[in-house]
Design an enzyme around this catalytic site. Structure first.
Site, PDB file in Angstrom:
ATOM      1  N   ASP A  18       0.900  -1.314   0.088  1.00  0.00           N
ATOM      2  CA  ASP A  18       0.075  -0.020  -0.069  1.00  0.00           C
ATOM      3  C   ASP A  18       0.892   1.186   0.113  1.00  0.00           C
ATOM      4  O   ASP A  18       2.408   1.146   0.252  1.00  0.00           O
ATOM      5  CB  ASP A  18      -1.008  -0.145   1.327  1.00  0.00           C
ATOM      6  N   GLU A  62     -10.651   6.360   4.923  1.00  0.00           N
ATOM      7  CA  GLU A  62      -9.445   5.947   5.685  1.00  0.00           C
ATOM      8  C   GLU A  62      -9.568   6.413   7.056  1.00  0.00           C
ATOM      9  O   GLU A  62     -10.621   6.669   7.665  1.00  0.00           O
ATOM     10  CB  GLU A  62      -8.288   6.182   5.023  1.00  0.00           C
TER      11      GLU A  62
HETATM   12  O1  LIG Z   1      -4.605   5.153  -3.443  1.00  0.00           O
HETATM   13  C1  LIG Z   1      -3.864   3.875  -3.604  1.00  0.00           C
HETATM   14  C2  LIG Z   1      -3.975   3.149  -2.014  1.00  0.00           C
HETATM   15  C3  LIG Z   1      -5.389   2.562  -2.076  1.00  0.00           C
HETATM   16  O2  LIG Z   1      -5.354   1.614  -3.187  1.00  0.00           O
HETATM   17  C4  LIG Z   1      -5.270   1.739  -0.868  1.00  0.00           C
HETATM   18  O3  LIG Z   1      -6.790   1.121  -0.652  1.00  0.00           O
HETATM   19  C5  LIG Z   1      -5.506   2.778   0.456  1.00  0.00           C
HETATM   20  O4  LIG Z   1      -5.121   2.159   1.688  1.00  0.00           O
HETATM   21  C6  LIG Z   1      -4.692   3.860   0.079  1.00  0.00           C
HETATM   22  N1  LIG Z   1      -4.281   5.085   0.870  1.00  0.00           N
HETATM   23  C7  LIG Z   1      -3.596   5.765   0.388  1.00  0.00           C
HETATM   24  C8  LIG Z   1      -2.902   6.715   1.140  1.00  0.00           C
HETATM   25  N2  LIG Z   1      -3.865   7.606   1.822  1.00  0.00           N
HETATM   26  C9  LIG Z   1      -3.635   8.986   1.911  1.00  0.00           C
HETATM   27  C10 LIG Z   1      -4.586   9.786   2.030  1.00  0.00           C
HETATM   28  C11 LIG Z   1      -4.422  11.250   2.112  1.00  0.00           C
HETATM   29  C12 LIG Z   1      -3.062  11.459   2.489  1.00  0.00           C
HETATM   30  C13 LIG Z   1      -1.934  10.567   2.292  1.00  0.00           C
HETATM   31  C14 LIG Z   1      -2.402   9.416   1.983  1.00  0.00           C
HETATM   32  C15 LIG Z   1      -3.158   5.397  -0.791  1.00  0.00           C
HETATM   33  N3  LIG Z   1      -3.882   4.129  -1.099  1.00  0.00           N
END
Ligand SMILES: OC[C@@H]1[C@@H](O)[C@H](O)[C@@H](O)c2nc(CNc3ccccc3)cn21
Length: 614
Positions: free
Chosen positions: A297, A502
């Site tokens: 991930d 998330e």
């Molecule tokens: O988007 C790629 C992956 C996704 O496929 C996963 O299911 C998920 O767990 C996932 N989380 C992130 C990171 N999330 C994030 C959100 C806001 C700011 C920084 C990171 C990326 N991804």
């Protein structure tokens, strides 16, 4: 033909072996590297120079504001051109989270054919309420077409989490708390990738053709079972329960030829999945025979250290040795490449492990036809948000709705509503808000408010459904004068959760249905009212609310086609949806699911009323 790997008629394994034998260590490590689009955009030559294996768009990361499908496809093709200029000409895989339709392709509501918004399907919890595997397979087929129309090859879907606690910020990405329902919904893999022939070898990746995409079952394993639903937390269970509850859907994905599997940020009995050799290699690759590739991930390796990003070299060594094949770095790629190359050169990571990872990656690329069809095959722009797909999404909305109450008097149903009523009040924060009804992972990671793309809100749908003689009064927050009226036939109140994703979506506090004073006055007043809850999970419904409301529907996160709601509440279609998750009474009961002994829900798993007397 100067070499086997370039021969489309050669067996895949021969092509893999031939190409691998020609690669340097640096090229192999490059193939294990996935970077975010924003890294490549300013300096696309790095794709060629580092032999980068894959590029992704994170939530909403597109070529520009209001990008058209053309813009997306041009960007992907530009990156691909660079990849093909590399010494061995190995194409990239371009991936994105198309998790309820191609949800990054939104047009901010601009009605311009050149930037049509993609079809936004109900989120997984609503699809779980349908229990309809064929429908979900069709959704996969439609989504694959819209992904390919933008030139991309890969989606990080399906999420096959079995959510056991609704406090989890990703609850709506789970089809159900019931493993058997999640297993049925893995049909999305066949929709996305195509159906493998009967003789397809067990565990081998499969992609049928250019109207299909590479799928990704996630997040392996036990992401939905974390204590108190804490995201990226710890699932405490015996191995037998982990296998029975959380691992079972992966066997269904593997049997359908799923090409990739994403490791979970979470832990099992304190062991982080991203560095767990037993689960990633001994179980997934050896026991279950998975022959595609395992992807980390986002910054999953950085999170292996309690101080995120510290001691990255050790994190790389632990994850790659555990069985990680591709790493969603996604920014610090130079450090990743440097450290991994040096770990191999110093003998800390055997070349056999690197070769296993690269073989798996190349296998998926050959199977997906990327060496033959390098550039985007742009099914006509028409597939993006086309009527056929919107009709499918509308059917999914209809089948996802769960009727929880219909009338105060058991002998007198409140629904279906009269479409010829004289005057109707429509109210609530979620009655006319497309962003709210789409939820998270739409247009951006966490989702948005307002007219984010092409679609039909609940209010739009009601307006289309009622007769020309019906007067509709819309007030998001009904005024005292309106509430005092005695000439309203009925009211429809749509409220619920604002978008989240998330960890920000974790709700360890209240899970209470957000009702403001006006909502409460409406419900407790004299106007007969239907309450539509738009949420990613069950919410606390106080006894007084249940007593006062005339009818109650769980609509989950229906997506762009609000018309499906009108189809059912005005009686053109009956309710089909049944609860995919337990509707608890109070948060103090949590976790409350089918395997909890003192099971005393407000509405049990599987509950759902219909018009037709059963
Ligand atoms: O988007 C790629 C992956 C996704 O496929 C996963 O299911 C998920 O767990 C996932 N989380 C992130 C990171 N999330 C994030 C959100 C806001 C700011 C920084 C990171 C990326 N991804």
């Amino acid at each position: 033909m100067d070499c086997i790997y370039k021969d489309p008629n050669a067996p895949v394994e021969a092509r893999v072996k031939d190409l691998l034998s020609r690669m340097t260590l640096e090229e192999k490590v490059g193939q294990m590297t996935q970077i975010e689009r924003r890294v490549a955009q300013p300096n696309p030559d790095l794709i060629k120079d580092h032999c980068i294996g894959s590029i992704l768009s994170s939530g909403g990361s597109g070529p520009k504001e209001k990008a058209s499908a053309q813009d997306w496809a041009d960007m992907v093709d530009e990156f691909q051109k660079k990849a093909l200029e590399s010494r061995l000409g190995i194409p990239i895989i371009y991936g994105i989270d198309a998790v309820h339709g191609h949800n990054s392709v939104c047009n901010n509501g601009v009605h311009d054919n050149s930037i049509r918004g993609a079809t936004i399907f109900p989120h997984n919890v609503g699809l779980g309420a349908t229990r309809d595997a064929d429908l979900v397979q069709k959704i996969g087929e439609a989504t694959a077409l819209e992904i390919r129309a933008t030139g991309m090859h890969y989606t990080f879907a399906p999420c096959v989490a079995v959510c056991r606690d609704p406090r989890w910020g990703r609850c709506y990405e789970s089809y159900s708390e019931d493993t058997e329902i999640v297993r049925k919904m893995t049909s999305l893999v066949t929709g996305l990738q195509g159906k493998p022939p009967a003789e397809h070898p067990k565990g081998y990746p499969f992609v049928a053709g250019r109207n299909n995409v590479i799928a990704c079952a996630k997040h392996f394993v036990g992401d939905g079972g974390t204590e108190k639903g804490v995201n990226e937390g710890n699932t405490i269970s015996s191995y037998e329960d982990l296998e029975r509850i959380h691992m079972a859907p992966y066997l269904d994905c593997i049997s359908q030829g799923v090409s990739t599997i994403m490791a979970s940020y979470s832990s099992w009995n304190g062991r982080k999945l991203h560095s767990d050799h037993f689960l990633l290699t001994e179980i997934l690759k050896e026991k279950l025979g998975f022959k595609g590739f395992v992807i980390s991930d986002w910054e999953g390796l950085d999170k292996l250290h309690e101080t995120r990003g510290e001691n990255y070299r050790n994190c790389i060594s632990s994850a790659v040795m555990a069985g990680m094949d591709m790493v969603m770095v996604p920014f610090r790629y130079e450090l990743f490449v440097k450290e991994l190359v040096s770990l191999v050169k110093e003998g800390k990571i055997p070349m056999e492990r690197i070769d296993d990872a690269v073989e798996r990656i190349l296998r998926v690329k050959f199977v997906a036809g990327l060496f033959e069809f390098n550039f985007s095959d742009r099914p006509s722009l028409e597939t993006i948000g086309c009527k056929l797909h919107r009709d499918l999404a509308r059917e999914a909305v209809r089948k996802s709705l769960v009727l929880l109450k219909n009338g105060k008097d058991p002998k007198k149903n409140f629904l279906p509503l009269d479409r010829n009523a004289k005057r109707v009040l429509v109210a609530g924060t979620h009655a006319d808000n497309l962003g709210y009804q789409c939820g998270g992972w739409t247009s951006s990671w966490y989702g948005e408010s307002g007219k984010i793309t092409t679609g039909t809100t609940i209010l739009d749908a009601i307006k289309e459904a009622v007769s020309d003689e019906t007067e509709i009064i819309y007030e998001e927050e009904p005024t005292a004068d309106t509430l005092a009226r005695r000439d309203l036939s009925f009211a429809i109140l749509a409220v619920g959760e604002k978008p989240y994703a998330e960890t920000p979506g974790d709700n360890l506090g209240g899970l209470v249905l957000p009702l403001n004073e006006a909502d409460i006055s409406l419900v407790t007043g004299n106007i007969p009212t239907l309450l539509i809850v738009v949420s990613g999970r069950p919410l606390v419904l106080e006894p007084w609310l249940l007593e006062k409301i005339d009818a109650l529907i769980a609509a989950w996160l229906p997506g762009s086609e609000g018309g499906g709601i009108a189809d059912v509440i005005f009686g053109d279609h009956d309710f089909k949806g049944r609860l995919p998750v337990t509707w608890f009474k109070q948060v103090e009961q949590l976790p409350l699911h089918i395997e909890v002994n003192s099971y005393d829900p407000l509405f049990p798993l599987g509950f759902g009323l219909t018009y037709k007397k059963e």
